[in-house]
Design a protein around this motif. Structure first.
Motif, PDB file in Angstrom:
ATOM      1  N   LEU A  52       0.811  -1.217   0.000  1.00 19.45           N
ATOM      2  CA  LEU A  52       0.000   0.000   0.000  1.00 19.45           C
ATOM      3  C   LEU A  52       0.842   1.262   0.000  1.00 19.45           C
ATOM      4  O   LEU A  52       0.361   2.330  -0.388  1.00 19.45           O
ATOM      5  CB  LEU A  52      -0.967  -0.004   1.192  1.00 19.45           C
ATOM      6  N   SER A  53       2.097   1.148   0.424  1.00 17.91           N
ATOM      7  CA  SER A  53       2.982   2.320   0.365  1.00 17.91           C
ATOM      8  C   SER A  53       3.355   2.639  -1.085  1.00 17.91           C
ATOM      9  O   SER A  53       3.770   3.751  -1.401  1.00 17.91           O
ATOM     10  CB  SER A  53       4.243   2.110   1.208  1.00 17.91           C
ATOM     11  N   ASN A  55       1.095   1.917  -3.747  1.00 17.93           N
ATOM     12  CA  ASN A  55      -0.085   2.263  -4.525  1.00 17.93           C
ATOM     13  C   ASN A  55      -1.352   1.889  -3.769  1.00 17.93           C
ATOM     14  O   ASN A  55      -1.339   0.962  -2.954  1.00 17.93           O
ATOM     15  CB  ASN A  55      -0.050   1.491  -5.850  1.00 17.93           C
ATOM     16  N   GLU A  56      -2.431   2.558  -4.065  1.00 22.24           N
ATOM     17  CA  GLU A  56      -3.740   2.158  -3.580  1.00 22.24           C
ATOM     18  C   GLU A  56      -4.080   0.826  -4.262  1.00 22.24           C
ATOM     19  O   GLU A  56      -3.826   0.656  -5.446  1.00 22.24           O
ATOM     20  CB  GLU A  56      -4.773   3.226  -3.955  1.00 22.24           C
ATOM     21  N   VAL A  86      -4.634   2.134   7.848  1.00 22.83           N
ATOM     22  CA  VAL A  86      -5.131   2.137   6.465  1.00 22.83           C
ATOM     23  C   VAL A  86      -6.549   2.700   6.444  1.00 22.83           C
ATOM     24  O   VAL A  86      -7.246   2.711   7.457  1.00 22.83           O
ATOM     25  CB  VAL A  86      -5.114   0.723   5.833  1.00 22.83           C
ATOM     26  N   TYR A  88     -10.111   3.016   3.566  1.00 25.46           N
ATOM     27  CA  TYR A  88     -10.665   2.395   2.366  1.00 25.46           C
ATOM     28  C   TYR A  88     -11.698   3.306   1.718  1.00 25.46           C
ATOM     29  O   TYR A  88     -12.203   4.236   2.335  1.00 25.46           O
ATOM     30  CB  TYR A  88     -11.278   1.038   2.693  1.00 25.46           C
ATOM     31  N   PHE A  96     -11.112  -0.350  -2.265  1.00 21.54           N
ATOM     32  CA  PHE A  96      -9.711   0.039  -2.415  1.00 21.54           C
ATOM     33  C   PHE A  96      -9.154   0.499  -1.077  1.00 21.54           C
ATOM     34  O   PHE A  96      -9.813   1.242  -0.349  1.00 21.54           O
ATOM     35  CB  PHE A  96      -9.572   1.178  -3.434  1.00 21.54           C
ATOM     36  N   TYR A  97      -7.937   0.076  -0.793  1.00 25.70           N
ATOM     37  CA  TYR A  97      -7.262   0.467   0.441  1.00 25.70           C
ATOM     38  C   TYR A  97      -6.038   1.300   0.124  1.00 25.70           C
ATOM     39  O   TYR A  97      -5.394   1.139  -0.911  1.00 25.70           O
ATOM     40  CB  TYR A  97      -6.834  -0.777   1.237  1.00 25.70           C
ATOM     41  N   SER A  98      -5.715   2.188   1.062  1.00 22.01           N
ATOM     42  CA  SER A  98      -4.488   2.986   0.985  1.00 22.01           C
ATOM     43  C   SER A  98      -4.021   3.247   2.409  1.00 22.01           C
ATOM     44  O   SER A  98      -4.768   3.027   3.369  1.00 22.01           O
ATOM     45  CB  SER A  98      -4.738   4.303   0.245  1.00 22.01           C
TER      46      SER A  98
END
Length: 118
Positions: A52-53, A55-56, A86, A88, A96-98
């Motif tokens: 996640l670092s 990209n989403e 995180v 979403y 989608f998660y980031s």
């Protein structure tokens, strides 16, 4: 015990002690920080955070990247979400998660830099 590991003179440095005590973080913050580091102590969650670092990602993509089922990934993401590591967003039927914010990005990057430092 090695003599290098202990003081050979039992001398209290009151000014230093008082400074540390007066600036000590609260027990509540200590517990929260302890919980954060426990959560970060899991290799699967580290893999997820690293991905996640970059990209989403949707849950399907994360599962593919780290070689786990979507259900297992979802469980790990719930733990990370509960500690606000995180976030979403939903787009139709896809989630989608980031990383939650720059604090998480910096925490992760600094930890990685520390372990790579010679």
């Amino acid at each position: 015990m090695n003599t290098i590991d202990v003081c050979t003179e039992n001398k209290i440095h009151e000014e230093t002690i008082n400074f540390a005590k007066s600036n000590m973080i609260s027990d509540k913050d200590i517990l929260k920080l302890s919980e954060l580091f426990k959560v970060l102590g899991d290799a699967t969650r580290i893999k997820i955070l690293f991905a996640l670092s970059l990209n989403e990602l949707c849950v399907c993509d994360i599962a593919c990247i780290i070689g786990m089922t979507q259900s297992a990934v979802s469980h790990q993401l719930r733990i990370l979400r509960n500690l606000r590591l995180v976030k979403y967003r939903k787009e139709g039927k896809t989630v989608f998660y980031s990383l939650d914010d720059d604090h998480v990005v910096n925490l992760f990057k600094q930890g990685l830099e520390h372990v790579k430092h010679d």
